[in-house]
Design a protein around this motif. Structure first.
Motif, PDB file in Angstrom:
ATOM      1  N   VAL A 379     -41.455  20.786   7.178  1.00  0.00           N
ATOM      2  CA  VAL A 379     -42.888  19.632   7.141  1.00  0.00           C
ATOM      3  C   VAL A 379     -41.449  18.505   6.924  1.00  0.00           C
ATOM      4  O   VAL A 379     -41.899  17.550   7.266  1.00  0.00           O
ATOM      5  CB  VAL A 379     -43.275  19.739   5.783  1.00  0.00           C
ATOM      6  CG1 VAL A 379     -43.827  18.295   5.629  1.00  0.00           C
ATOM      7  CG2 VAL A 379     -44.536  20.588   6.557  1.00  0.00           C
ATOM      8  N   GLN A 380     -40.386  18.754   6.272  1.00  0.00           N
ATOM      9  CA  GLN A 380     -39.273  18.175   5.677  1.00  0.00           C
ATOM     10  C   GLN A 380     -38.234  17.602   7.210  1.00  0.00           C
ATOM     11  O   GLN A 380     -38.198  16.019   7.027  1.00  0.00           O
ATOM     12  CB  GLN A 380     -38.266  18.847   5.255  1.00  0.00           C
ATOM     13  CG  GLN A 380     -37.075  18.060   4.836  1.00  0.00           C
ATOM     14  CD  GLN A 380     -36.678  16.982   4.080  1.00  0.00           C
ATOM     15  OE1 GLN A 380     -37.908  16.908   3.053  1.00  0.00           O
ATOM     16  NE2 GLN A 380     -37.172  15.114   4.303  1.00  0.00           N
ATOM     17  N   ALA A 381     -38.622  18.231   7.776  1.00  0.00           N
ATOM     18  CA  ALA A 381     -37.951  18.054   9.247  1.00  0.00           C
ATOM     19  C   ALA A 381     -38.928  17.268  10.492  1.00  0.00           C
ATOM     20  O   ALA A 381     -38.596  16.800  10.729  1.00  0.00           O
ATOM     21  CB  ALA A 381     -38.296  19.033  10.516  1.00  0.00           C
ATOM     22  N   MET A 382     -39.944  16.528   9.420  1.00  0.00           N
ATOM     23  CA  MET A 382     -40.907  15.681  10.915  1.00  0.00           C
ATOM     24  C   MET A 382     -40.914  14.497  10.186  1.00  0.00           C
ATOM     25  O   MET A 382     -41.772  13.090  10.117  1.00  0.00           O
ATOM     26  CB  MET A 382     -42.117  16.359  10.366  1.00  0.00           C
ATOM     27  CG  MET A 382     -43.174  17.594  10.723  1.00  0.00           C
ATOM     28  SD  MET A 382     -44.603  18.208  10.548  1.00  0.00           S
ATOM     29  CE  MET A 382     -44.383  19.456  10.893  1.00  0.00           C
ATOM     30  N   LYS A 388     -41.556   8.535   6.614  1.00  0.00           N
ATOM     31  CA  LYS A 388     -41.801   8.458   6.418  1.00  0.00           C
ATOM     32  C   LYS A 388     -42.592   9.593   6.954  1.00  0.00           C
ATOM     33  O   LYS A 388     -42.387  10.014   8.280  1.00  0.00           O
ATOM     34  CB  LYS A 388     -42.674   6.634   7.450  1.00  0.00           C
ATOM     35  CG  LYS A 388     -43.244   5.667   6.173  1.00  0.00           C
ATOM     36  CD  LYS A 388     -43.720   4.505   7.098  1.00  0.00           C
ATOM     37  CE  LYS A 388     -43.271   3.282   6.201  1.00  0.00           C
ATOM     38  NZ  LYS A 388     -44.315   1.865   7.036  1.00  0.00           N
ATOM     39  N   LEU A 389     -43.991  10.284   6.780  1.00  0.00           N
ATOM     40  CA  LEU A 389     -44.493  11.195   7.852  1.00  0.00           C
ATOM     41  C   LEU A 389     -46.746  10.620   8.075  1.00  0.00           C
ATOM     42  O   LEU A 389     -46.656  10.724   7.040  1.00  0.00           O
ATOM     43  CB  LEU A 389     -44.809  12.387   6.511  1.00  0.00           C
ATOM     44  CG  LEU A 389     -44.783  13.495   7.313  1.00  0.00           C
ATOM     45  CD1 LEU A 389     -44.154  14.514   8.957  1.00  0.00           C
ATOM     46  CD2 LEU A 389     -45.074  15.073   5.823  1.00  0.00           C
ATOM     47  N   THR A 390     -46.595  11.341   8.777  1.00  0.00           N
ATOM     48  CA  THR A 390     -48.016  11.043   9.611  1.00  0.00           C
ATOM     49  C   THR A 390     -47.662  12.936   9.995  1.00  0.00           C
ATOM     50  O   THR A 390     -47.310  12.411  11.054  1.00  0.00           O
ATOM     51  CB  THR A 390     -48.163   9.904  10.742  1.00  0.00           C
ATOM     52  OG1 THR A 390     -48.369   8.634  10.276  1.00  0.00           O
ATOM     53  CG2 THR A 390     -49.340  10.177  11.059  1.00  0.00           C
ATOM     54  N   LEU A 391     -48.883  13.842   9.765  1.00  0.00           N
ATOM     55  CA  LEU A 391     -49.165  14.628   9.651  1.00  0.00           C
ATOM     56  C   LEU A 391     -50.913  15.030  10.134  1.00  0.00           C
ATOM     57  O   LEU A 391     -51.378  14.615   8.706  1.00  0.00           O
ATOM     58  CB  LEU A 391     -48.702  15.578   9.075  1.00  0.00           C
ATOM     59  CG  LEU A 391     -49.078  16.988   9.173  1.00  0.00           C
ATOM     60  CD1 LEU A 391     -48.682  17.559  10.397  1.00  0.00           C
ATOM     61  CD2 LEU A 391     -48.419  17.950   8.101  1.00  0.00           C
ATOM     62  N   ARG A 392     -51.074  15.212  11.526  1.00  0.00           N
ATOM     63  CA  ARG A 392     -52.179  15.990  11.656  1.00  0.00           C
ATOM     64  C   ARG A 392     -52.645  17.332  11.680  1.00  0.00           C
ATOM     65  O   ARG A 392     -51.573  17.545  12.765  1.00  0.00           O
ATOM     66  CB  ARG A 392     -53.165  15.098  12.830  1.00  0.00           C
ATOM     67  CG  ARG A 392     -54.629  14.901  13.183  1.00  0.00           C
ATOM     68  CD  ARG A 392     -55.160  15.006  14.830  1.00  0.00           C
ATOM     69  NE  ARG A 392     -55.131  13.329  14.043  1.00  0.00           N
ATOM     70  CZ  ARG A 392     -56.240  12.567  13.871  1.00  0.00           C
ATOM     71  NH1 ARG A 392     -56.807  13.255  13.449  1.00  0.00           N
ATOM     72  NH2 ARG A 392     -55.997  11.311  13.766  1.00  0.00           N
ATOM     73  N   ILE A 445     -48.492  10.124   4.867  1.00  0.00           N
ATOM     74  CA  ILE A 445     -47.097   9.762   3.316  1.00  0.00           C
ATOM     75  C   ILE A 445     -45.918   8.621   3.661  1.00  0.00           C
ATOM     76  O   ILE A 445     -45.128   8.919   4.366  1.00  0.00           O
ATOM     77  CB  ILE A 445     -46.892  11.154   3.440  1.00  0.00           C
ATOM     78  CG1 ILE A 445     -47.291  12.302   3.021  1.00  0.00           C
ATOM     79  CG2 ILE A 445     -45.506  10.580   2.330  1.00  0.00           C
ATOM     80  CD1 ILE A 445     -46.612  13.542   3.392  1.00  0.00           C
ATOM     81  N   THR A 446     -45.613   7.743   2.844  1.00  0.00           N
ATOM     82  CA  THR A 446     -45.459   6.158   2.572  1.00  0.00           C
ATOM     83  C   THR A 446     -44.102   5.756   1.145  1.00  0.00           C
ATOM     84  O   THR A 446     -45.127   6.895   0.329  1.00  0.00           O
ATOM     85  CB  THR A 446     -46.192   5.112   2.682  1.00  0.00           C
ATOM     86  OG1 THR A 446     -46.966   4.584   1.871  1.00  0.00           O
ATOM     87  CG2 THR A 446     -46.222   5.596   4.963  1.00  0.00           C
ATOM     88  N   ARG A 447     -43.615   5.547   1.013  1.00  0.00           N
ATOM     89  CA  ARG A 447     -42.868   5.374  -0.102  1.00  0.00           C
ATOM     90  C   ARG A 447     -44.036   4.335  -0.641  1.00  0.00           C
ATOM     91  O   ARG A 447     -43.830   4.749  -2.737  1.00  0.00           O
ATOM     92  CB  ARG A 447     -41.662   4.374  -0.007  1.00  0.00           C
ATOM     93  CG  ARG A 447     -40.933   4.012  -0.257  1.00  0.00           C
ATOM     94  CD  ARG A 447     -38.902   3.777  -0.415  1.00  0.00           C
ATOM     95  NE  ARG A 447     -38.144   3.162  -1.386  1.00  0.00           N
ATOM     96  CZ  ARG A 447     -38.967   1.954  -2.114  1.00  0.00           C
ATOM     97  NH1 ARG A 447     -39.595   0.926  -1.411  1.00  0.00           N
ATOM     98  NH2 ARG A 447     -37.717   1.438  -3.014  1.00  0.00           N
ATOM     99  N   GLU A 448     -44.962   4.180  -0.382  1.00  0.00           N
ATOM    100  CA  GLU A 448     -45.810   2.749  -1.305  1.00  0.00           C
ATOM    101  C   GLU A 448     -46.889   4.075  -1.285  1.00  0.00           C
ATOM    102  O   GLU A 448     -47.535   3.402  -3.081  1.00  0.00           O
ATOM    103  CB  GLU A 448     -46.040   2.420  -0.340  1.00  0.00           C
ATOM    104  CG  GLU A 448     -45.279   0.337   0.282  1.00  0.00           C
ATOM    105  CD  GLU A 448     -44.235   1.900   1.496  1.00  0.00           C
ATOM    106  OE1 GLU A 448     -44.883   2.088   1.719  1.00  0.00           O
ATOM    107  OE2 GLU A 448     -43.439   0.550   1.461  1.00  0.00           O
ATOM    108  N   ALA A 470     -37.310  11.463   0.711  1.00  0.00           N
ATOM    109  CA  ALA A 470     -38.590  11.505   0.928  1.00  0.00           C
ATOM    110  C   ALA A 470     -38.798  14.018   0.725  1.00  0.00           C
ATOM    111  O   ALA A 470     -37.395  14.361   1.882  1.00  0.00           O
ATOM    112  CB  ALA A 470     -39.516  11.287   1.934  1.00  0.00           C
ATOM    113  N   ARG A 471     -38.916  13.781  -0.477  1.00  0.00           N
ATOM    114  CA  ARG A 471     -39.023  16.027  -0.257  1.00  0.00           C
ATOM    115  C   ARG A 471     -40.300  16.056  -0.257  1.00  0.00           C
ATOM    116  O   ARG A 471     -41.174  17.020  -1.357  1.00  0.00           O
ATOM    117  CB  ARG A 471     -37.810  16.329  -1.625  1.00  0.00           C
ATOM    118  CG  ARG A 471     -36.397  15.275  -1.459  1.00  0.00           C
ATOM    119  CD  ARG A 471     -35.499  15.711  -0.683  1.00  0.00           C
ATOM    120  NE  ARG A 471     -35.109  17.088  -1.042  1.00  0.00           N
ATOM    121  CZ  ARG A 471     -34.157  17.679   0.458  1.00  0.00           C
ATOM    122  NH1 ARG A 471     -34.455  17.530   1.169  1.00  0.00           N
ATOM    123  NH2 ARG A 471     -34.771  19.426  -1.038  1.00  0.00           N
ATOM    124  N   PRO A 472     -40.707  16.120   0.653  1.00  0.00           N
ATOM    125  CA  PRO A 472     -42.480  16.486   0.684  1.00  0.00           C
ATOM    126  C   PRO A 472     -42.113  18.450   1.219  1.00  0.00           C
ATOM    127  O   PRO A 472     -40.988  18.911   1.215  1.00  0.00           O
ATOM    128  CB  PRO A 472     -42.929  15.757   1.867  1.00  0.00           C
ATOM    129  CG  PRO A 472     -41.975  16.252   3.108  1.00  0.00           C
ATOM    130  CD  PRO A 472     -40.555  15.447   2.271  1.00  0.00           C
TER     131      PRO A 472
END
Length: 480
Positions: A379-382, A388-392, A445-448, A470-472
């Motif tokens: 996930v971190q690689a995305m 920001k991360l957008t994951l469907r 997933i955003t900073r806000e 970001a460290r998801p």
């Protein structure tokens, strides 16, 4: 002498008085039903509201908790209002509040109307929880008072079960629509489902208002306000003339004693003595500990908890129905046993049951957690360069995340995903999503969404190479 008179008089009640007594119990039962619906309705609607409203986790929590907050506020003033405006009027007012709250919630297009509607529901529930048992205690004959309050509590749990059944019907329909594989159709149905769940609860509220207006006012309240003739007429609606005469004299004696005490007569014994204070404090502590177990939160989030444990939407709603019906039938058993075994016995059995159930639930969840797969690196690689991360999350992305994982999971089996992430010292988590939910929106997933607004004003812009990036963390769970 009094008991003999009451028994013989009860034997010659005419059909109209028998009907009125039953009607009184039905209306009071509807009050309990509304209270239960207030408490239980959000659990079935929450997954659909969460999927379509676009509200944040904090906002959804506020929507859920608004009923409890409204109930706490109204309970504080329910007794004063009941003494000021009368039991009958307050019952009708609480029902009207419930009726108004339904369209306010079901037609809501934003956060504000939802919270205000739920808050109004809570105010209604708090008033009903106080005034209906009070009305029953003052209007029923002594031999029926225990039955009346028992029916109120029993139908309260029936209201929770009814709310669960309503949500289950929508879940069955959603399961059929999901088989068509049309994400937009699934989304549209979920959006109408949570609204429909609230709409279906409207008719009992209307019936409760109409029934409350058809009842007589409490005779004890009328007598305390100097309306002796109306109090006597109210008694005659449910009692024989002999019973009404006897009870009116008893009420007059009580009112006279209260006035004498208020005029300055010394009480024979203070209620602040140790033999009264210690049992009262212990009772309050026991009740507080009972609530601290989180039973109200478990009811409100029951379906969501089951969904996050890996169950499908339909299975989660079936589980919620089973939970509410166990509550319903055990309450029925308690109503039957309370006069035979005593309050202390049931309190001890109930407390032991709470302890046992919490231990079993903890063990079950511990075994479920053993299926967790840590996919943080994938996930971190995305995460993009703008942090920001957008994951469907679907079957394809689930397979990619689980690839090269020594998890033992079989391909094609549905999984659930939760991403726990952080920006600096601020942490947050996404809702759980399932790989077989075609209508689920992509995780954003955003900073806000993690950093409070005031903090973000002075927080440095993060880059992909920053040590505070970001460290998801991803946890993928297989459904049993």
């Amino acid at each position: 002498m009094t008991a003999e008179l009451s028994t013989s008089a009860a034997a010659v009640l005419d059909p109209k008085k028998v009907f009125y007594n039953r009607f009184l119990l039905i209306v009071a039962g509807l009050g309990g039903l509304l209270y239960g619906v207030d408490v239980g309705i959000i659990a079935g609607a929450l997954p659909y509201l969460q999927a379509t409203s676009g509200l944040t986790g904090n906002q959804l929590s506020s929507v859920v908790a608004a009923v409890l907050l409204g109930s706490v506020i109204s309970t504080l003033f329910a007794g004063l209002l009941a003494d000021w405006m009368g039991r009958k009027s307050l019952m009708a007012l609480s029902g009207i509040m419930f009726v108004i709250s339904i369209p306010m919630i079901a037609l809501a297009q934003g956060y504000g109307p939802l919270v205000f509607g739920r808050l109004l529901q809570g105010v209604s529930a708090g008033l009903i929880g106080v005034v209906v048992p009070l009305y029953l205690a003052e209007c029923l004959v002594a031999s029926s008072r225990g039955k009346g309050t028992g029916i109120f509590q029993w139908l309260l749990t029936l209201g929770i079960a009814a709310a669960a059944l309503i949500a289950l019907l929508f879940s069955f329909r959603l399961d059929l629509i999901a088989k068509l594989g049309d994400p937009q159709a699934i989304f549209n149905f979920k959006n109408s489902a949570w609204r429909g769940i609230f709409w279906v609860s409207l008719p009992p509220g209307i019936l409760f208002v109409i029934g409350s207006l058809m009842l007589a006012e409490s005779p004890r309240w009328l007598l305390r306000h100097g309306k002796k003739d109306k109090a006597y007429a109210a008694l005659l609606r449910s009692r024989t003339t002999a019973q009404a005469d006897l009870e009116l004299r008893e009420m007059e004696d009580v009112v006279a004693a209260e006035k004498t005490k208020a005029a300055g007569a010394k009480a024979k014994e203070s209620l602040l003595r140790r033999k009264y204070v210690i049992p009262f404090v212990l009772a309050c502590i026991i009740l507080a500990c009972n609530q601290a177990t989180g039973v109200n939160s478990i009811i409100a989030y029951n379906t969501d908890i089951l969904l996050q444990s890996g169950l499908s939407d339909l299975a989660a709603h079936i589980g919620y129905v089973v939970f509410t019906f166990v509550n319903f039938f055990v309450t029925f058993a308690a109503v039957v046993l309370v006069d035979r075994k005593g309050r202390k016995f049931l309190l001890s059995i109930g407390s032991a049951g709470i302890i046992l159930s919490m231990i079993c639930t903890g063990l079950i969840f511990r075994s479920t957690e053993s299926l967790r797969v840590d996919a943080r690196d994938a996930v971190q690689a995305m995460v993009s360069s703008d942090q920001k991360l957008t994951l469907r999350y679907d079957e394809t992305s689930a397979g990619a995340l689980l690839r090269n994982q020594a998890s033992g999971h079989e391909n094609g089996q549905p999984t659930s995903l939760v991403v726990i992430y952080s920006y600096g010292d601020f942490r947050a988590a996404t809702k759980a999503v399932r790989s077989d939910d075609a209508s689920a929106a992509a995780l954003e997933i955003t900073r806000e969404s993690c950093v409070p607004i005031k903090s973000s004003l002075s927080f440095p812009i993060l880059s992909a190479t920053s040590t505070r990036r970001a460290r998801p963390r991803c946890e993928s769970k297989m459904r049993r």
